[in-house]
Write a protein that holds these residues in place. Structure first.
Motif, PDB file in Angstrom:
ATOM      1  N   ASP B   8       0.911  -0.957  -0.420  1.00 31.72           N
ATOM      2  CA  ASP B   8       0.245  -0.061   0.021  1.00 31.72           C
ATOM      3  C   ASP B   8       0.901   1.332  -0.033  1.00 31.72           C
ATOM      4  O   ASP B   8       1.669   1.141   0.731  1.00 31.72           O
ATOM      5  CB  ASP B   8      -0.865   0.099   1.317  1.00 31.72           C
ATOM      6  CG  ASP B   8      -1.927   1.459   0.899  1.00 31.72           C
ATOM      7  OD1 ASP B   8      -2.837   0.976   0.519  1.00 31.72           O
ATOM      8  OD2 ASP B   8      -1.470   2.490   1.446  1.00 31.72           O
ATOM      9  N   THR B   9       0.639   2.520  -1.158  1.00 30.06           N
ATOM     10  CA  THR B   9       1.355   3.676  -1.285  1.00 30.06           C
ATOM     11  C   THR B   9       0.561   4.334  -0.858  1.00 30.06           C
ATOM     12  O   THR B   9       0.764   5.590  -1.737  1.00 30.06           O
ATOM     13  CB  THR B   9       2.202   3.390  -2.407  1.00 30.06           C
ATOM     14  OG1 THR B   9       0.974   3.243  -3.262  1.00 30.06           O
ATOM     15  CG2 THR B   9       3.318   2.730  -2.473  1.00 30.06           C
ATOM     16  N   SER B  10      -0.842   4.058  -0.763  1.00 33.79           N
ATOM     17  CA  SER B  10      -1.609   5.371  -1.195  1.00 33.79           C
ATOM     18  C   SER B  10      -1.399   6.270  -0.031  1.00 33.79           C
ATOM     19  O   SER B  10      -2.104   7.755   0.177  1.00 33.79           O
ATOM     20  CB  SER B  10      -3.103   4.852  -0.175  1.00 33.79           C
ATOM     21  OG  SER B  10      -3.096   4.469   0.795  1.00 33.79           O
ATOM     22  N   THR B  11      -1.092   6.439   1.059  1.00 34.07           N
ATOM     23  CA  THR B  11      -0.204   6.949   2.062  1.00 34.07           C
ATOM     24  C   THR B  11       0.633   7.265   2.298  1.00 34.07           C
ATOM     25  O   THR B  11       1.481   7.345   1.814  1.00 34.07           O
ATOM     26  CB  THR B  11      -0.816   6.744   4.203  1.00 34.07           C
ATOM     27  OG1 THR B  11       0.168   6.074   4.107  1.00 34.07           O
ATOM     28  CG2 THR B  11      -2.704   6.104   3.887  1.00 34.07           C
ATOM     29  N   GLN B  12       1.142   8.679   3.272  1.00 31.85           N
ATOM     30  CA  GLN B  12       2.824   9.153   2.730  1.00 31.85           C
ATOM     31  C   GLN B  12       3.868   7.539   3.569  1.00 31.85           C
ATOM     32  O   GLN B  12       4.856   7.183   3.600  1.00 31.85           O
ATOM     33  CB  GLN B  12       2.992  10.070   4.172  1.00 31.85           C
ATOM     34  CG  GLN B  12       2.924   9.487   5.708  1.00 31.85           C
ATOM     35  CD  GLN B  12       3.565  10.234   6.766  1.00 31.85           C
ATOM     36  OE1 GLN B  12       4.391  10.695   6.536  1.00 31.85           O
ATOM     37  NE2 GLN B  12       2.928  10.922   7.470  1.00 31.85           N
ATOM     38  N   ARG B  13       2.882   5.908   3.931  1.00 31.51           N
ATOM     39  CA  ARG B  13       3.986   5.504   4.636  1.00 31.51           C
ATOM     40  C   ARG B  13       3.953   4.298   3.604  1.00 31.51           C
ATOM     41  O   ARG B  13       2.438   4.075   2.511  1.00 31.51           O
ATOM     42  CB  ARG B  13       2.682   4.760   6.360  1.00 31.51           C
ATOM     43  CG  ARG B  13       3.215   3.210   5.864  1.00 31.51           C
ATOM     44  CD  ARG B  13       2.988   2.607   7.230  1.00 31.51           C
ATOM     45  NE  ARG B  13       2.996   3.809   8.587  1.00 31.51           N
ATOM     46  CZ  ARG B  13       3.331   2.930   9.708  1.00 31.51           C
ATOM     47  NH1 ARG B  13       1.984   2.240   9.986  1.00 31.51           N
ATOM     48  NH2 ARG B  13       3.536   3.921  10.612  1.00 31.51           N
ATOM     49  N   THR B  14       4.994   3.701   2.821  1.00 33.39           N
ATOM     50  CA  THR B  14       5.016   3.011   2.080  1.00 33.39           C
ATOM     51  C   THR B  14       4.691   1.935   3.424  1.00 33.39           C
ATOM     52  O   THR B  14       5.482   1.281   4.030  1.00 33.39           O
ATOM     53  CB  THR B  14       6.305   2.653   1.132  1.00 33.39           C
ATOM     54  OG1 THR B  14       6.389   4.202   0.631  1.00 33.39           O
ATOM     55  CG2 THR B  14       6.353   1.468   0.418  1.00 33.39           C
ATOM     56  N   ALA B  15       3.936   0.496   2.885  1.00 35.59           N
ATOM     57  CA  ALA B  15       3.755  -0.306   3.306  1.00 35.59           C
ATOM     58  C   ALA B  15       3.749  -2.193   2.681  1.00 35.59           C
ATOM     59  O   ALA B  15       3.102  -2.146   1.667  1.00 35.59           O
ATOM     60  CB  ALA B  15       2.202  -0.355   4.121  1.00 35.59           C
TER      61      ALA B  15
END
Ligand SMILES: [Zn+2]
Lengths: 345, 344
Positions: B8-15
């Protein structure tokens, strides 16, 4: 070192989503999908539309290129991708796709410079050592004169446009003359019906101090102004003559500077690439002037002059066969890297 | 037995995570809104060391800022292509769901940061999403007074739990089994570039237009059109703004607004039936929003009939949020929906 490796190249720096595949210096596939029609509505490339289109097109373009080459991803020895210069959001789609292929297949990845790739495509179909050359790179996005001592390690810029790219100038003049978009082919066609000597349009940066200070730089904005002034002052102008004379001025400046670059650097080989390299007058005149100056002229076929994936694969393949270390995982795309950054490390 | 690579890269976090049949094998993340492109391949390379075999890729399709979002999706689809395995897209907001129902109504909001002083959000009830994700102004969502989760709620200070900020790979994997799937990115905020309707021009309304406007009124609002007298009164009224869309010298649509007390009210937004679905309403609404900004409006409000399936998605696209419903507002059995868009 792998001189016959299969390299898949991805190009997404502007509005073309493109994938090319080469084996060594042999072209196996070159597939391009363009969002140019969508951009035409806005009168220029819209970065947001380009990025969206790249994402939508990417898997199908990769698959089609593999089919055309008669290969599967298991046959690929290395992946190459344009890492800059270009629109950052657009570049990232290509870099991310290429990184995924590299990580998933556990194969090396080469992030490459788009401008060098334009020149590198000229190696396809050749054998033997590559000679140093001067590159004249002219398109809607760039107008540069490059000195290529070694395509994978030593390239530098001798000059570039100070305002519009050559291709942009064609587009703008075509719009003024009501010849439609894209301007390059339209002016090329119209000019065939007129005389290039009819109107003496100015040649910028060709004289005096300008030439001394900017021996290999270009400027096309003055020419554009001169054309519009001429049209205003000449109600009964002959459109074909205007197109031909404008084209003549551009071709003349491009070739005089490029040939001068060859002569001053002592390099007797000229590569002309980029979309404007498709211009018939430029090609015809280049043959003549290079012959006269004793310079070897190389013009990749038109499909390989405009932005494409084969050129990226070609540069990646040259890096692979030269034993250059691949780029690190997670390489950074860059909108305006220096020309000396050829292979990302 | 199935092993999933979750991204997931939808927020400032790359998870990134590897999950085997619902069991977390390894999970890595890094917070940097500007470096998804560099971080994602490195994290994936690391998690693959725990399990190089992957049966499917699960990716958050947004909503999220476009550039980062596309990095994740481009990676997921190319990885799947390279391994010849499927990829499944899920809504990233569905990965930010509290483990326990936050209050007795079972309703809550999930909101992530959309930048430009806006948030991406969706409303949930009993763990199920009640609507497609939207984009809107945080002030408007605060008015709903619901429990809220996610970095967007945190940033604008209406969060109920500061531990639940980013999409959780484990939840995204769960959603991929029993939740809604997406095959295209959830952009929500339409790409900034939207072509203006071809051959349509826009200008202020004048008295000469009223005949055509009245004609459109009676054909569109059969049971309840404005009368000619009302139209004249409106056009002459104070603090009002009327604008028309014109094609081939005919009025084909119009918009009207009233500005008072810091709020701009949309009085009408009407497009001739045979000119609908050409982007004319969108262009009129865009101009109305510009006008409201010039008036320094803090918000735009409007009332519409429930079931006006044409208009509502347009308003939602532009960041309007449904605030309340009023029963029998337009007559017996006809419910009015009140929508609001705050102007940051
Ligand atoms: Zn190019």
């Amino acid at each position: 070192m792998n001189v016959d490796g299969v390299v898949l190249g991805i190009e997404t720096s502007c509005d073309e989503t493109a994938v090319g595949i080469v084996r060594g210096r042999k072209l196996l596939a070159n597939v391009i999908s363009s969002s140019v029609d969508e951009h035409a509505k806005f009168g220029g490339v819209v970065p947001e539309i380009a990025s969206r289109a790249h994402l939508e097109a990417m898997p199908a373009i990769i698959s089609t290129a593999l089919d055309d080459a008669g290969l599967t991803l298991a046959d690929v020895d290395a992946v190459a991708v344009t890492a800059g210069p270009g629109l950052i959001g657009a570049l990232l789609v290509g870099v991310s796709s290429a990184s995924a292929l590299s990580v998933a297949l556990n194969k090396p990845l080469y992030g490459v410079n788009h401008l060098s790739a334009h020149i590198a495509v000229d190696c396809l179909g050749t054998t033997g050592p590559l000679r140093p050359s001067i590159g004249l790179l002219v398109s809607g996005g760039h107008s540069s004169i490059l000195q290529i001592n070694d395509i994978t390690t030593d390239v530098h810029t001798l000059g570039q446009t100070m305002d519009d790219a050559a291709g942009e100038a064609f587009d703008k003049i075509a719009r003024i003359l009501n010849l439609g978009f894209p301007g390059g082919p339209a002016i090329d066609r119209e000019a065939k019906l007129g005389s290039g000597a009819a109107i003496a349009f100015p040649r910028a940066l060709m004289q005096g101090d300008d030439l001394v200070e900017h021996p290999f730089d270009f400027s096309f904005s003055g020419l554009k102004t001169a054309v519009s002034r001429y049209l205003q002052a000449t109600p009964d102008f002959i459109r074909a003559d205007v197109a031909a004379s404008f084209q003549e001025a551009v071709v003349d400046v491009l070739l005089r500077k490029a040939i001068r670059a060859c002569q001053e650097s002592g390099i007797d080989s000229l590569v002309i690439a980029g979309g404007v390299a498709a211009n018939s007058r430029l090609r015809e005149e280049a043959v003549l002037r290079c012959h006269r100056a004793g310079i070897e002229l190389r013009t990749p076929e038109i499909g390989l002059c405009t932005d494409n994936g084969a050129m990226v694969a070609a540069l990646g393949s040259l890096a692979l066969s030269a034993g250059i270390a691949p780029s690190l995982t997670g390489l950074s795309a860059s909108s305006s890297p220096g020309i000396e950054r050829i292979i990302w490390q | 037995m199935s092993i999933s690579l979750v991204i997931d890269t939808s927020t400032q976090r790359t998870a990134v995570a590897i999950i085997q049949d619902g069991r977390m094998i390894v999970e890595l993340h890094h917070d940097d809104a500007l470096a998804h492109g560099e971080i994602l391949p490195r994290l994936v390379e690391k998690v693959l060391m725990e399990s190089s075999h992957v049966d499917q890729v699960i990716v958050g399709m947004g909503p999220g800022p476009f550039t980062g979002l596309r990095v994740g999706i481009a990676f997921a689809q190319s990885f799947a292509l390279a391994r010849n395995i499927p990829w499944l897209g899920v809504c990233s907001l569905d990965g930010i769901v509290p483990a326990v129902e936050p209050d007795s109504t079972g309703e809550y909001l999930v909101a992530t940061d959309a930048r430009r002083k806006e948030i991406f959000w969706a409303r949930y009830k009993n763990g199920l999403r009640m609507c497609e994700p939207h984009v809107g102004a945080p002030q408007t969502l605060k008015l709903l007074k619901l429990p809220a989760f996610g970095e967007g709620a945190q940033k604008y200070k209406f969060s109920s739990n500061s531990d639940l900020l980013y999409p959780q790979p484990a939840l995204l994997e769960k959603v991929s089994v029993d939740g809604p799937l997406y095959t295209t990115p959830i952009y929500v905020r339409r790409p900034d570039a939207f072509s203006a309707p071809v051959g349509v021009s826009f200008r202020a309304m004048n008295y000469a237009d009223l005949v055509s406007v009245f004609d459109i009124e009676i054909k569109t609002y059969l049971d309840d059109p404005w009368s000619m007298a009302q139209l004249k009164e409106e056009l002459a009224g104070k603090n009002r703004w009327y604008f028309v869309a014109e094609s081939e010298n005919q009025v084909v649509g119009y918009v009207g607004a009233l500005h008072a007390g810091g709020i701009t009210d949309v009085l009408t937004l009407t497009v001739r039936l045979d000119y609908q679905r050409k982007g004319i309403g969108r262009e009129l609404l865009r101009r109305l929003i510009d006008w409201a900004r010039v008036q320094k409006a803090e918000a735009i409000m409007l009332e519409m009939r429930e079931g006006n399936s044409q208009a509502q998605p347009l308003y939602v696209d532009f960041g309007f949020v449904e605030l309340t419903k009023r029963d029998n507002y337009y007559g017996p059995g006809i419910t009015a929906i009140i929508m609001r868009k705050d102007l940051a």
